[in-house]
Write an enzyme that holds these catalytic residues in place. Structure first.
Site, PDB file in Angstrom:
ATOM      1  N   ASP A  63       6.637  50.299  29.896  1.00 44.64           N
ATOM      2  CA  ASP A  63       8.173  51.802  29.051  1.00 44.64           C
ATOM      3  C   ASP A  63       7.387  52.082  27.637  1.00 44.64           C
ATOM      4  O   ASP A  63       5.963  51.668  28.314  1.00 44.64           O
ATOM      5  CB  ASP A  63       9.048  50.178  28.300  1.00 44.64           C
ATOM      6  CG  ASP A  63      10.385  50.791  28.481  1.00 44.64           C
ATOM      7  OD1 ASP A  63      11.216  51.730  27.392  1.00 44.64           O
ATOM      8  OD2 ASP A  63      11.221  50.329  28.994  1.00 44.64           O
ATOM      9  N   HIS A 104      21.245  57.196  34.310  1.00 45.38           N
ATOM     10  CA  HIS A 104      22.564  57.203  33.879  1.00 45.38           C
ATOM     11  C   HIS A 104      22.494  57.713  32.204  1.00 45.38           C
ATOM     12  O   HIS A 104      23.077  58.661  32.238  1.00 45.38           O
ATOM     13  CB  HIS A 104      23.333  55.983  33.753  1.00 45.38           C
ATOM     14  CG  HIS A 104      23.340  55.630  33.107  1.00 45.38           C
ATOM     15  ND1 HIS A 104      24.550  54.190  32.697  1.00 45.38           N
ATOM     16  CD2 HIS A 104      22.445  54.778  32.714  1.00 45.38           C
ATOM     17  CE1 HIS A 104      24.029  53.571  32.094  1.00 45.38           C
ATOM     18  NE2 HIS A 104      22.829  53.535  31.907  1.00 45.38           N
TER      19      HIS A 104
END
Length: 410
Positions: free
Chosen positions: A271, A311
């Protein structure tokens, strides 16, 4: 009996509704004499029945004032009302609660009355309040964080959506830097840039990511992980079993390790730096700073796992994310597991569709259908080999994605 429940003259406020009659019969049929029932089906029927029995004015009230419930629950979260009631041995009065939370009594009574009226707390007498199942749910920090996250970070964007779409002549938003989010917060930042500057909002988001699955099946409950991942794994000391791409603070790897403690291989959590600093590492788990829009540094992993990543991005950026991973995959060995909601072409559930509106408002992104995913994978040189879905509510799916041109098992 059924017609007596719903029929009446206009002056008496009664409703003549064939749909309601049908739904009442369906509710009866869904409650067999042995006491068993399908929770989801009965809940869906009850909601449809409630809506079918509405007057036009009640319909407008239900839809128009939804933001009031989010706002008042958010206030109650800050005042710790739900926790106090959930941990109390008996009822609490408004006076007691006002002293405990430091709010003016006159204000708190108004808030408590509203919370009772929307079945969020219970009322057992005049100025006497108790916990309900909803109260106890909202007393759990990671559940309360969902309301906080939506109220503080998402709802302003959704409420900015009508004017944004009118301004853009109702074009589908596809630009992350030009969507309702910028209008809502008067910023030129994207949400990804805005979050690190607003740590309270980011904290609510991260906490809600751990709580949103409460009461729903976890992908590890319906996906055959050992069969799909462990079988065929090279299992050398340096071999990577799974890369959690954009994996936050590491909840997914923790869950895998907890359910499968003997699973072999290295697990890499990736991340951005600000998130990796908060990573919760467990044995066998490594943290790596990585921007998934850039080339994937871990080559030949058995699995690249993406949960709720695509998404957040429109098609062009999603294609780039996938292409960067595809370039690192070993043909016939590596796979991508994509954990996302999938919207069916008919009968989509509210969890998926309301999240789609959120993604549109915040990221100019989308929840996709299986057809849309297939087209996206094809553009990135990939193909969906198989999909597993949660059969209890269809809210979560796992797509196994492989290179479009496989060279056979390694």
């Amino acid at each position: 009996m059924t017609s007596d429940l719903i029929n009446g003259s206009p002056s008496s406020g009664g409703i003549r509704n064939d749909e309601a009659s049908t739904l009442i019969e369906s509710v009866r049929d869904s409650m067999p004499s042995d006491g068993s029932f399908d929770r989801k089906r009965l809940k869906d029927l009850a909601l449809k029945l409630s809506i079918a029995l509405e007057t036009p004015g009640e319909t407008a009230q239900r839809i128009a004032y939804l933001p009031a419930q989010t706002a008042v629950v958010r206030i109650a979260n800050r005042l710790n009302i739900f926790h106090i009631l959930a941990t109390s041995n008996g009822p609490k009065s408004g006076t007691e609660l006002a002293k405990m939370v430091g709010a003016e009594h006159a204000l708190l009574i108004r808030l408590l009355r509203y919370l009772v009226s929307v079945a969020t707390i219970g009322e057992v007498g005049v100025d006497s309040y108790v916990a309900t199942n909803v109260t106890r749910s909202l007393s759990v920090p990671k559940i309360a964080a969902g309301v906080d996250h939506v109220c503080d970070s998402i709802a302003p964007c959704i409420l900015a959506l009508p004017n944004f779409l009118r301004k853009t002549k109702y074009q589908n938003p596809t630009d992350l830097a030009h969507c309702p989010f910028q209008d809502a917060f008067s910023t030129t930042d994207t949400m990804f840039e805005w979050y690190p500057k607003n740590p309270e909002n980011l904290e609510s988001f991260n906490m809600w990511m751990t709580g949103q699955r409460e009461g729903r099946a976890n992908w590890l409950d319906f996906f055959p992980l050992e069969e799909q991942l462990v079988r065929g794994f090279k299992d050398g000391k340096s071999d990577v079993m799974l890369v959690d791409v954009g994996g936050g603070v590491g909840h997914e790897v923790q869950a895998i390790k907890e359910k499968y403690p003997a699973i072999p291989g290295r697990f890499v959590l990736q991340d951005v730096p600000s998130t990796i600093k908060q990573a919760r590492l467990v044995p066998g788990m490594e943290a790596m700073e990585h921007d998934f829009l850039t080339p994937q540094p871990v080559k030949g992993s058995r699995v690249y796992y993406l949960r709720n990543i695509l998404h957040d991005w429109p098609d062009d950026k999603s294609e780039l994310i996938l292409s960067q991973i595809a370039a690192a995959m070993t043909p016939g060995y590596s796979m991508i597991l994509i954990n996302e909601l999938m919207i069916p072409d008919q009968g989509a559930n509210a969890i998926a569709t309301q999240l789609d509106i959120c993604m549109m408002s915040v990221f100019a992104a989308t929840e996709r259908t299986d057809t849309q995913y297939a087209k996206l994978m094809d553009k990135a040189g990939l193909k969906v080999e198989r999909t597993w879905s949660d059969t209890s509510d269809g809210a979560e799916s796992i797509m196994k994605v492989v290179l479009k041109k496989e060279s056979g098992p390694v």
